[in-house]
Design an enzyme around this catalytic site. Structure first.
Site, mmCIF file in Angstrom:
data_model
loop_
_atom_site.group_PDB
_atom_site.id
_atom_site.type_symbol
_atom_site.label_atom_id
_atom_site.label_comp_id
_atom_site.label_asym_id
_atom_site.label_seq_id
_atom_site.Cartn_x
_atom_site.Cartn_y
_atom_site.Cartn_z
ATOM 1 N N GLY A 77 -4.642 -2.749 1.368
ATOM 2 C CA GLY A 77 -5.301 -2.922 0.087
ATOM 3 C C GLY A 77 -5.821 -4.323 -0.143
ATOM 4 N N ARG A 78 -5.025 -5.148 -0.814
ATOM 5 C CA ARG A 78 -5.511 -6.458 -1.266
ATOM 6 C C ARG A 78 -5.971 -7.358 -0.137
ATOM 7 N NH1 ARG A 78 -0.711 -7.402 -5.775
ATOM 8 N NH2 ARG A 78 -1.405 -5.754 -7.190
ATOM 9 N N GLN A 128 -12.489 8.250 -4.461
ATOM 10 C CA GLN A 128 -11.202 8.537 -5.098
ATOM 11 C C GLN A 128 -11.443 8.991 -6.539
ATOM 12 O OE1 GLN A 128 -8.176 5.745 -6.756
ATOM 13 N NE2 GLN A 128 -6.982 6.314 -4.932
ATOM 14 N N TYR A 162 -0.912 8.594 -13.271
ATOM 15 C CA TYR A 162 -2.159 9.065 -13.845
ATOM 16 C C TYR A 162 -2.118 10.581 -14.036
ATOM 17 C CZ TYR A 162 -3.384 4.276 -12.783
ATOM 18 O OH TYR A 162 -3.373 2.906 -12.725
#
Length: 366
Positions: free
Chosen positions: A325-326, A102, A181
């Site tokens: 994810g987590r 990424q 971002y």
């Protein structure tokens, strides 16, 4: 393996790549790289442990020495970093999985004291409101960035990072174009006030992202080895145009991305509790995607993922892969846990990042 979720467990083609299942490990910043952003042997172990995923998305990886607000985050712009990543990609491949890098740049929301003496950069001199930095002092908070004079120079920075990822043994690259971002800052009028060819209109605000994607495709020589992450609902790092503006902007961008025949588009709801619009990205934009695979990210369980993979409750067709994810932090073998009906353990948030003398704590010791 038991098949409580048979669709999630089934393989799928991503161009010439075969994902052994449809569980994707999301990018997770963990702050275990060595000084200088060099991946370590411990990172190689961490990624190898999580190869039950059909595809791993690396933690956000910086494309140049500025643009960060995190300590000990890996990069892809020096020979030492490339050498370090080779250990990681080799470990993943030895354990029968695939990994994309990424590509990450924080732009205007980078910490001003960690920019190698240079100013923060962004599409325009528009400061993001707020500014709470994890692991670094909050003061002075977000600052007004210096407008990038020639965005095509940053397209080349991303091109070099894509080239470095290929040299490092990754199977492809993902452009992080969400969560406020740098690429996201170009997409939305909230942060992009330019009047040249890189701003002003829907088409011009999409140009930066599209040119980066084209550069990545050119470096890889295979459009399917390139993906993108989008968070059209905003709500983080002072992002989020109105419903109507975001709908127009992302409709154009997604249709143009799909024409490039890239590997996948990853949609993320992001952080809706802090959102500036009410869009649900999967519902809004799934019908527009005809060529790329569709990945969905955000609060998924095994049940929700299986339903969405079968097209239940999804407008415009099923998703192709589910991004977790987590849950991968404390459950290195997450797919097996889901398939067997096991308990999905919760990780200790205090150990998400590098906060201990023993870096394996909360990282590779689950």
């Amino acid at each position: 393996m038991p098949t409580k979720y048979p669709t999630l467990a089934s393989p799928i083609q991503l161009g010439s790549l075969t994902l052994k299942n449809r569980a994707v490990m999301a990018s997770l910043t963990r702050n275990r790289a060595s000084p200088g952003g060099v991946p370590t042997d411990l990172m190689a172990l961490y990624y190898s442990q999580r190869c039950s995923a059909g595809l791993i998305l690396s933690e956000g990886t910086f494309v140049e020495e500025i643009g960060g607000a995190w300590l000990n985050v890996p990069g892809l712009y020096t020979p030492a970093q490339i050498k370090g990543w080779k250990k990681v990609t080799a470990a993943v491949h030895e354990n029968n999985s695939l990994i994309f890098a990424q590509l990450w740049h924080l732009g205007r929301v980078a910490h001003p004291h960690h920019q190698a003496g240079r100013p923060n950069v962004g599409p325009s001199a528009v400061k993001a409101e707020g500014g709470k930095f994890r692991l670094l002092a909050d003061s002075p908070g977000y600052v007004t960035p210096a407008p990038i004079e020639d965005p095509s120079e940053y397209v080349e920075i991303y091109r070099k990072a894509a080239r470095a990822a290929k040299e490092a043994g990754f199977d492809g690259v993902e452009l992080h174009a969400g969560t406020g971002y740098l690429p996201h800052q170009f997409i939305e009028a909230r942060s992009n006030k330019r009047t040249d060819k890189w701003g002003g209109s829907v088409e011009n605000r999409a140009r930066f992202v599209l040119e980066i994607i084209k550069a990545c495709v050119a470096e890889w020589g295979d459009s399917k080895r390139v993906g993108i992450k989008l968070t059209p609902a905003g709500g983080y790092n002072d992002m989020g145009d109105s419903d109507d503006d975001a709908r127009k902007q992302y409709t154009y961008l997604i249709q143009e991305l799909d024409k490039l025949d890239i590997g996948y588009i990853q949609f993320s709801q992001g952080f809706p509790t802090a959102g500036f619009n009410s869009l649900v990205p999967l519902d809004e934009f799934r019908p527009l995607v005809k060529n790329a695979l569709v990945f969905n990210n955000g609060g998924l369980t095994g049940d929700i993922a299986e339903d969405q993979l079968k097209g239940k409750g999804v407008v415009g067709g099923p998703i192709h892969a589910a991004v977790f994810g987590r849950d991968y932090i404390a459950n290195h073998n997450l797919l097996h846990v889901l398939q067997t009906g096991g308990e999905v353990k919760n990780a200790d948030p205090a150990l998400y990042y590098d906060t201990a003398d023993d870096l394996s704590l909360g990282y590779t010791d689950y």
